[in-house]
Motif scaffolding. Sequence first.
Motif, PDB file in Angstrom:
ATOM      1  N   ARG A   1       6.334  35.234  86.070  1.00  0.00           N
ATOM      2  CA  ARG A   1       6.553  35.036  84.643  1.00  0.00           C
ATOM      3  C   ARG A   1       5.588  35.918  83.852  1.00  0.00           C
ATOM      4  N   PRO A   2       6.064  36.616  82.819  1.00  0.00           N
ATOM      5  CA  PRO A   2       5.192  37.562  82.105  1.00  0.00           C
ATOM      6  C   PRO A   2       4.248  36.876  81.135  1.00  0.00           C
ATOM      7  N   THR A   3       3.158  37.564  80.863  1.00  0.00           N
ATOM      8  CA  THR A   3       2.315  37.181  79.739  1.00  0.00           C
ATOM      9  C   THR A   3       2.924  37.769  78.474  1.00  0.00           C
ATOM     10  N   GLN A   4       2.433  37.338  77.332  1.00  0.00           N
ATOM     11  CA  GLN A   4       2.980  37.878  76.081  1.00  0.00           C
ATOM     12  C   GLN A   4       2.734  39.385  75.959  1.00  0.00           C
ATOM     13  N   PRO A   5       1.527  39.908  76.270  1.00  0.00           N
ATOM     14  CA  PRO A   5       1.358  41.362  76.220  1.00  0.00           C
ATOM     15  C   PRO A   5       2.292  42.096  77.176  1.00  0.00           C
ATOM     16  N   GLN A   6       2.584  41.505  78.317  1.00  0.00           N
ATOM     17  CA  GLN A   6       3.523  42.151  79.236  1.00  0.00           C
ATOM     18  C   GLN A   6       4.942  42.157  78.668  1.00  0.00           C
ATOM     19  N   VAL A   7       5.292  41.142  77.898  1.00  0.00           N
ATOM     20  CA  VAL A   7       6.583  41.149  77.203  1.00  0.00           C
ATOM     21  C   VAL A   7       6.640  42.342  76.249  1.00  0.00           C
ATOM     22  N   LEU A   8       5.559  42.545  75.475  1.00  0.00           N
ATOM     23  CA  LEU A   8       5.512  43.678  74.557  1.00  0.00           C
ATOM     24  C   LEU A   8       5.519  44.994  75.326  1.00  0.00           C
ATOM     25  N   GLY A   9       4.835  45.018  76.455  1.00  0.00           N
ATOM     26  CA  GLY A   9       4.812  46.233  77.257  1.00  0.00           C
ATOM     27  C   GLY A   9       6.186  46.609  77.770  1.00  0.00           C
ATOM     28  N   ALA A  10       6.986  45.604  78.137  1.00  0.00           N
ATOM     29  CA  ALA A  10       8.342  45.888  78.616  1.00  0.00           C
ATOM     30  C   ALA A  10       9.194  46.483  77.500  1.00  0.00           C
ATOM     31  N   LEU A  11       9.031  45.970  76.280  1.00  0.00           N
ATOM     32  CA  LEU A  11       9.785  46.525  75.157  1.00  0.00           C
ATOM     33  C   LEU A  11       9.240  47.896  74.765  1.00  0.00           C
ATOM     34  N   ASP A  12       7.925  48.049  74.815  1.00  0.00           N
ATOM     35  CA  ASP A  12       7.296  49.325  74.480  1.00  0.00           C
ATOM     36  C   ASP A  12       7.787  50.432  75.408  1.00  0.00           C
ATOM     37  N   ALA A  13       7.980  50.116  76.673  1.00  0.00           N
ATOM     38  CA  ALA A  13       8.425  51.112  77.646  1.00  0.00           C
ATOM     39  C   ALA A  13       9.869  51.529  77.398  1.00  0.00           C
ATOM     40  N   LEU A  14      10.618  50.688  76.728  1.00  0.00           N
ATOM     41  CA  LEU A  14      12.048  50.926  76.506  1.00  0.00           C
ATOM     42  C   LEU A  14      12.325  51.589  75.158  1.00  0.00           C
ATOM     43  N   ALA A  15      11.487  51.322  74.188  1.00  0.00           N
ATOM     44  CA  ALA A  15      11.755  51.727  72.808  1.00  0.00           C
ATOM     45  C   ALA A  15      11.569  53.228  72.613  1.00  0.00           C
ATOM     46  N   ASP A  16      12.353  53.776  71.682  1.00  0.00           N
ATOM     47  CA  ASP A  16      12.111  55.138  71.226  1.00  0.00           C
ATOM     48  C   ASP A  16      12.059  55.125  69.703  1.00  0.00           C
ATOM     49  N   GLU A  17      12.119  56.288  69.072  1.00  0.00           N
ATOM     50  CA  GLU A  17      11.949  56.368  67.630  1.00  0.00           C
ATOM     51  C   GLU A  17      13.020  55.612  66.854  1.00  0.00           C
ATOM     52  N   SER A  18      14.156  55.339  67.491  1.00  0.00           N
ATOM     53  CA  SER A  18      15.249  54.677  66.779  1.00  0.00           C
ATOM     54  C   SER A  18      15.064  53.172  66.671  1.00  0.00           C
ATOM     55  N   ASP A  19      14.138  52.606  67.430  1.00  0.00           N
ATOM     56  CA  ASP A  19      13.963  51.151  67.431  1.00  0.00           C
ATOM     57  C   ASP A  19      13.089  50.710  66.264  1.00  0.00           C
ATOM     58  N   VAL A  20      13.435  49.556  65.695  1.00  0.00           N
ATOM     59  CA  VAL A  20      12.617  48.909  64.666  1.00  0.00           C
ATOM     60  C   VAL A  20      12.267  47.522  65.177  1.00  0.00           C
ATOM     61  N   ILE A  21      10.979  47.172  65.163  1.00  0.00           N
ATOM     62  CA  ILE A  21      10.558  45.832  65.576  1.00  0.00           C
ATOM     63  C   ILE A  21      10.084  45.069  64.354  1.00  0.00           C
ATOM     64  N   ILE A  22      10.496  43.805  64.268  1.00  0.00           N
ATOM     65  CA  ILE A  22      10.212  42.978  63.094  1.00  0.00           C
ATOM     66  C   ILE A  22       9.498  41.714  63.535  1.00  0.00           C
ATOM     67  N   ASN A  23       8.410  41.401  62.839  1.00  0.00           N
ATOM     68  CA  ASN A  23       7.644  40.198  63.132  1.00  0.00           C
ATOM     69  C   ASN A  23       6.912  39.772  61.877  1.00  0.00           C
ATOM     70  N   ALA A  24       6.403  38.536  61.875  1.00  0.00           N
ATOM     71  CA  ALA A  24       5.752  38.058  60.661  1.00  0.00           C
ATOM     72  C   ALA A  24       4.623  37.067  60.910  1.00  0.00           C
ATOM     73  N   ALA A  25       4.695  36.245  61.950  1.00  0.00           N
ATOM     74  CA  ALA A  25       3.741  35.150  62.043  1.00  0.00           C
ATOM     75  C   ALA A  25       3.542  34.741  63.486  1.00  0.00           C
ATOM     76  N   GLY A  26       2.467  33.982  63.715  1.00  0.00           N
ATOM     77  CA  GLY A  26       2.171  33.496  65.055  1.00  0.00           C
ATOM     78  C   GLY A  26       1.166  34.374  65.759  1.00  0.00           C
ATOM     79  N   SER A  27       1.174  34.318  67.096  1.00  0.00           N
ATOM     80  CA  SER A  27       0.240  35.122  67.879  1.00  0.00           C
ATOM     81  C   SER A  27       0.721  36.555  68.058  1.00  0.00           C
ATOM     82  N   LEU A  28       2.006  36.796  67.844  1.00  0.00           N
ATOM     83  CA  LEU A  28       2.538  38.145  68.038  1.00  0.00           C
ATOM     84  C   LEU A  28       1.946  39.189  67.089  1.00  0.00           C
TER      85      LEU A  28
END
Length: 625
Positions: A394-421
């Motif tokens: 099971r991933p940690t939260q930073p590993q979740v972000l790392g998985a998305l970071d490895a996939l994303a390119d300039e066309s991706d937009v990430i949206i967040n607002a609150a919490g630990s993220l």
Amino acid sequence: MTTRLTVAQALVRFLAAQYTERDGVRQRLIGATWGIFGHGNVAGLGQALIEYGDDMPFHQGRNEQSMVHAAVGYARQSNRLSTHAVTTSIGPGATNLVTGAALATVNHLPVLLLPGDIFATRVADPVLQQLEVPYAGDVSVNDCLRPVSKYFDRITRPEALIPAALQAMRVLTDPVETGAVTLAMPQDVQAEAYDWPEEFFAERTWVVRRPGADPTELAEAVGVIRSARRPLVVAGGGVHHSRAEEALAEFARVTGIPVASTQAGKGSLRHDHPQDVGGVGHTGTATADELARTADLVIGVGTRYTDFTTASNTLFQGDGVRFLNLNIAPYDGHKLAGLPLIADARSGLTELTEALQLHDHRVADAYVAEYSEDKERWEQRVDACYEAEEPDVRPTQPQVLGALDALADESDVIINAAGSLPGDLHKLWRARSRDQYHLEYGYSCMGYEIPAAIGVKLASPERNVWALVGDGTYLMMPTEIVTAVQEGIAIKILLVQNHGYASIGGLSESVGGERFGTAYRFTSEDGTFTGAPLPVDLAANVASLGMRVLRAKTVRELREALAEARAADTPTCVYVETETADTVSGPPPAQAWWDVPVAETATRASAVKARELYERHVSTRRRHL
């Protein structure tokens, strides 16, 4: 020439004819209207939107607050040059707008609010949902919107719409004053007919200005930059609003001055730009925060200097540190007793760069080498947080972000607002484009992410738009998933289940609150929430709202699910459970303090210890005068 229309019909026709223009580019100011209908707007604005449906696109919302969030997301993605209107009935529909309005105004993002209101004629008094105020007959619940609006008016006569509508457009398009604008619409007035001058419906173009710097202020700014040995730029959201990213990159390249960013300003430089040193403040990088502590000049560009940025006025500790504030708003330009440079961010940066080039000004090579080496060391820490040696766990939260970071390119937009993220993202995320990183942290409003993602996707339908949502935020406001499904708006949701309010849980523990009331668990015999985790299936809930769900239990499955979701052309959710709230974070700890007052007297050891630490931090606070 006049045309006889109802007030609501006239307003819709007027809004459809409003445009903005900046740098020669013209676009509609009000791109669409969101609405939930009740007795306060169904026969007025509801009928008008049917009457002029070809001129004004309509989106059906599920929650009034989330409709504002969608409009705000659209406005930010549109560089504040276009926004949406939001109409509600009277009563709870109107008061549900307040949180969204506050968010818009705090973040200087335009949105037009059109709540229904009680009868202007008072022929039916009180009406359903009316708040009776014995000492003031002209007050309704819409007055709650006054303090969170940059402009407010109540249209009690048809002819009053003309000056009010023009003032509303002025404020929406003013880069200094913009925010939530409210036109309260009494339900009887909405349906009343009037002979409108045709000129009211003529196309109007509101030019969004780019004021340059005053020559005296510019000369002073150049002087203080040239005299600084350890200058640091703090890039705020104003860089993005002005589309000043290229001007900032050129300024940094020419001068060698490092650039740190606030939550709103992250992405002002690409993560791999030599002068980008990452986030600054309580959620910032060690690189940026150490530069801030030793800076002799802080150059704020489009920032409000919130307490997260200044570490509650404990971060900027250099002897004789000065502030130079490039800001289009004089109010922000004078903060921290700084030298103001009142100008549009792009104009001001261009003028600074040209003036400094005349003097061949550049910081010392040793300074560049220092922050470059520190930046490389931080990047290694990011790699370590992202790395998952065991892909079948099971991933940690930073590993979740790392998985998305490895996939994303300039066309991706990430949206967040609150919490630990937000803290993890500010430290770790590698922004690849000027508008990839979309964090609403001025108001840090739980529930913002999903509706804002819809707004962003409507503004940029060709982009991959991700709403990063924790379980706490999801439970606040998932309802616009139905809107995304209904209209085929292919947003992607990354839903992280960590069984509680992870961010506040950690904060509670640090200030002696012992994580009280922050975990999503059954109650124990002593009445605390310390039992087993609640058996809530959020993925099933998402699916019940009509969205496709991909469940991921391991790092490997997460990578596969994210890739599948990214390729999907329909609304899709990736659901993943991370470690429990006690171990959710895992990234480097806070590199700077944040002031949350601790109980001055207590009997519990945790609170006593927290107070001792608090007093040590408070002693480092300084006032910059």
